[in-house]
Design a protein around this motif. Sequence first.
Motif, mmCIF file in Angstrom:
data_model
loop_
_atom_site.group_PDB
_atom_site.id
_atom_site.type_symbol
_atom_site.label_atom_id
_atom_site.label_comp_id
_atom_site.label_asym_id
_atom_site.label_seq_id
_atom_site.Cartn_x
_atom_site.Cartn_y
_atom_site.Cartn_z
ATOM 1 N N SER A 11 0.870 -1.180 0.000
ATOM 2 C CA SER A 11 0.000 0.000 0.000
ATOM 3 C C SER A 11 0.907 1.231 0.000
ATOM 4 O O SER A 11 1.980 1.224 0.603
ATOM 5 C CB SER A 11 -0.964 -0.024 1.187
ATOM 6 O OG SER A 11 -0.371 0.565 2.294
ATOM 7 N N GLN A 22 1.158 9.968 -14.188
ATOM 8 C CA GLN A 22 1.159 8.835 -13.238
ATOM 9 C C GLN A 22 1.274 9.346 -11.808
ATOM 10 O O GLN A 22 1.947 10.350 -11.560
ATOM 11 C CB GLN A 22 2.367 7.902 -13.462
ATOM 12 C CG GLN A 22 2.331 7.125 -14.742
ATOM 13 C CD GLN A 22 3.340 7.651 -15.726
ATOM 14 O OE1 GLN A 22 3.946 8.688 -15.506
ATOM 15 N NE2 GLN A 22 3.490 6.943 -16.829
ATOM 16 N N VAL A 34 2.686 4.886 -10.149
ATOM 17 C CA VAL A 34 1.464 4.071 -10.303
ATOM 18 C C VAL A 34 0.515 4.775 -11.277
ATOM 19 O O VAL A 34 -0.066 5.818 -10.959
ATOM 20 C CB VAL A 34 0.753 3.868 -8.940
ATOM 21 C CG1 VAL A 34 -0.417 2.898 -9.103
ATOM 22 C CG2 VAL A 34 1.721 3.372 -7.882
ATOM 23 N N ALA A 37 -3.249 6.485 -10.439
ATOM 24 C CA ALA A 37 -3.412 6.928 -9.042
ATOM 25 C C ALA A 37 -3.275 8.449 -8.973
ATOM 26 O O ALA A 37 -2.560 9.058 -9.773
ATOM 27 C CB ALA A 37 -2.374 6.264 -8.157
ATOM 28 N N GLU A 41 -4.217 10.129 -2.736
ATOM 29 C CA GLU A 41 -4.857 8.826 -2.556
ATOM 30 C C GLU A 41 -3.932 7.840 -1.839
ATOM 31 O O GLU A 41 -2.699 7.970 -1.884
ATOM 32 C CB GLU A 41 -5.247 8.225 -3.916
ATOM 33 C CG GLU A 41 -6.400 8.966 -4.552
ATOM 34 C CD GLU A 41 -6.951 8.289 -5.795
ATOM 35 O OE1 GLU A 41 -8.152 8.435 -6.045
ATOM 36 O OE2 GLU A 41 -6.179 7.626 -6.524
ATOM 37 N N VAL A 43 -3.313 3.803 -2.159
ATOM 38 C CA VAL A 43 -3.707 2.720 -3.071
ATOM 39 C C VAL A 43 -2.933 1.439 -2.765
ATOM 40 O O VAL A 43 -1.848 1.475 -2.174
ATOM 41 C CB VAL A 43 -3.458 3.107 -4.559
ATOM 42 C CG1 VAL A 43 -4.232 4.348 -4.930
ATOM 43 C CG2 VAL A 43 -1.978 3.278 -4.872
ATOM 44 N N THR A 45 -0.889 -1.496 -4.594
ATOM 45 C CA THR A 45 -0.223 -1.617 -5.886
ATOM 46 C C THR A 45 0.592 -2.897 -5.954
ATOM 47 O O THR A 45 1.109 -3.366 -4.941
ATOM 48 C CB THR A 45 0.672 -0.379 -6.149
ATOM 49 O OG1 THR A 45 1.246 -0.487 -7.423
ATOM 50 C CG2 THR A 45 1.787 -0.214 -5.137
ATOM 51 N N LYS A 58 1.360 -1.538 -10.535
ATOM 52 C CA LYS A 58 0.041 -1.571 -11.178
ATOM 53 C C LYS A 58 -0.994 -1.241 -10.096
ATOM 54 O O LYS A 58 -0.880 -1.724 -8.963
ATOM 55 C CB LYS A 58 -0.190 -2.975 -11.723
ATOM 56 C CG LYS A 58 -1.440 -3.112 -12.520
ATOM 57 C CD LYS A 58 -1.516 -4.506 -13.102
ATOM 58 C CE LYS A 58 -2.916 -4.719 -13.632
ATOM 59 N NZ LYS A 58 -3.240 -6.092 -13.821
ATOM 60 N N LEU A 59 -1.955 -0.438 -10.454
ATOM 61 C CA LEU A 59 -2.989 -0.062 -9.483
ATOM 62 C C LEU A 59 -3.954 -1.236 -9.280
ATOM 63 O O LEU A 59 -4.595 -1.683 -10.220
ATOM 64 C CB LEU A 59 -3.747 1.164 -10.016
ATOM 65 C CG LEU A 59 -4.884 1.704 -9.164
ATOM 66 C CD1 LEU A 59 -4.385 2.150 -7.798
ATOM 67 C CD2 LEU A 59 -5.566 2.868 -9.870
ATOM 68 N N ILE A 62 -8.113 1.024 -4.747
ATOM 69 C CA ILE A 62 -7.991 2.359 -4.166
ATOM 70 C C ILE A 62 -8.452 2.260 -2.718
ATOM 71 O O ILE A 62 -9.629 1.965 -2.463
ATOM 72 C CB ILE A 62 -8.816 3.370 -4.975
ATOM 73 C CG1 ILE A 62 -8.258 3.420 -6.396
ATOM 74 C CG2 ILE A 62 -8.774 4.753 -4.338
ATOM 75 C CD1 ILE A 62 -9.220 3.916 -7.405
ATOM 76 N N SER A 65 -9.838 7.166 -1.616
ATOM 77 C CA SER A 65 -10.015 7.780 -2.934
ATOM 78 C C SER A 65 -9.953 9.311 -2.861
ATOM 79 O O SER A 65 -10.336 9.902 -1.853
ATOM 80 C CB SER A 65 -11.371 7.338 -3.476
ATOM 81 O OG SER A 65 -11.618 7.957 -4.684
#
Length: 456
Positions: A11, A22, A34, A37, A41, A43, A45, A58-59, A62, A65
């Motif tokens: 995270s 990005q 990421v 994103a 935020e 996220v 990943t 890679k996302l 979330i 948010s």
Amino acid sequence: MLTLKKNEKYSVEITGMTHEGQGVGRINNFTVFVEGAITGEKVETLIIKLNKTYAVGKLLNIIESSPSRRKPFCEVYKRCGGCNLQHLHYEEQLKFKTNLVEENIKRIGKIQDVHIHPTIGMDNHLNYRNKAQYPVGSGDSGINVGFYATRSHNIIDHPVCHIQSEVSDKVKSIVKKFILDHKISIYDEKSEKGLLRHIMTRVGFKTGEVMVVLVINGSDLPHKDQLIYRLQSTLENVKSIILNINTQNSNVILGSKNKVIYGSETIIDTIGQFKFHISPLSFFQVNPLQTQVLYQKALDYAGLTGNEIVFDLYCGIGTITLFLSQKAKKVYGVEIVEDAVHDARKNAQLNHIENVEFMTGGAEKVIPEVYAKGIMADVVVVDPPRKGCDEVLLKTLIQMQPHRIVYVSCNPSTLARDLKYLEENDFKTSEIQPVDMFPHTAHVECVVGIHRKNCL
Ligand code: SAH
């Protein structure tokens, strides 16, 4: 010590965004990019790439948010390499662009005291493009016509693109059916065999005129009369159908030779009060509504009274040149692409403009020659490609000492570099107006007013 591992989930809090849009965060003090994103935020990943100095994630999820987030409007948003800012509300996209410009001007340009206006956006920011280039490739269902996936040459087959004009998508499906019905061979990059490479369309937003260009690896298209018939009988206003010959194995889409198979070699569109001939190889701004905003700003910053000699450098088909000609004594346009200069001369005639003259060649070559002959400009407009202005050109402008320079730029970092150089040599940046020519992408265009220090 690097504790981050590839193919592991983490995270991460997103603390900023790159110039490409990005999200950027840090895991154990290590930078991670990421896609998708947003600043602020949190996220989850998955690390898909790990280098010495950064990682790409890679996302996945979330966790917290951002209020700036919205649902993307396009079904292929995650796969297509096109509109990668769709997950931001449009107003937030505009703020992102203004910040991007400001950041470049301060960090690279070292200019702190310039007025950067908020980015001018569009009321209706879909279907804004007048030019589409669809790659064609073999796919599971026969052929794929659409867009390249992010950072690859895999073609995503997709019937609708929400930023293209609707007529472009119609052309695409007519040509696709024609290819399947007549078993036209498709070009394969690896073996360099097969005929059809790309479908390009250009559409006059005001006139409705349509140009269709088929880029082929060969000299002719079998059953072309069928294609002409289908395009003409299905669509209104098809004015030009062209085969563009490209037999080179390179990433450049268009070859240098065109064969008109129907209609004329150009279409006409208007911006403001002017009409323009547009040919397949010439540059023409892709967002005609915002182009008018951009050119009007350029004209305002040029501050013309009617007595000035003006240079319009990197002039393309003479669009800005004609805008400037209304308020100048004489405008010289300089452009490196011969076809574009040809169009520019035709455009001046078409609009009955006589106080303009066009020269073919690199601005960095032509302007020193012109200056050596004693022709000097009071005001200079430059609109270079992404790499910005050549230093030889800037040096010559510094010697020439025009009162004002208007810099139209599609790349804030090279713009900032060139402004720094001008600021170190007697010029001052007065104001910067970013204009959103490419909604939902991270690209931003700027118009900049610059004056000689003792000459406001
Ligand atoms: N001002 C025009 C075109 C801008 S795009 C418009 O608004 O439509 C940049 C243009 O610069 C392209 O037409 C490109 O062909 C041209 N160009 C690229 N390198 C150049 C150079 N070294 N000298 C002159 N023109 C150049």
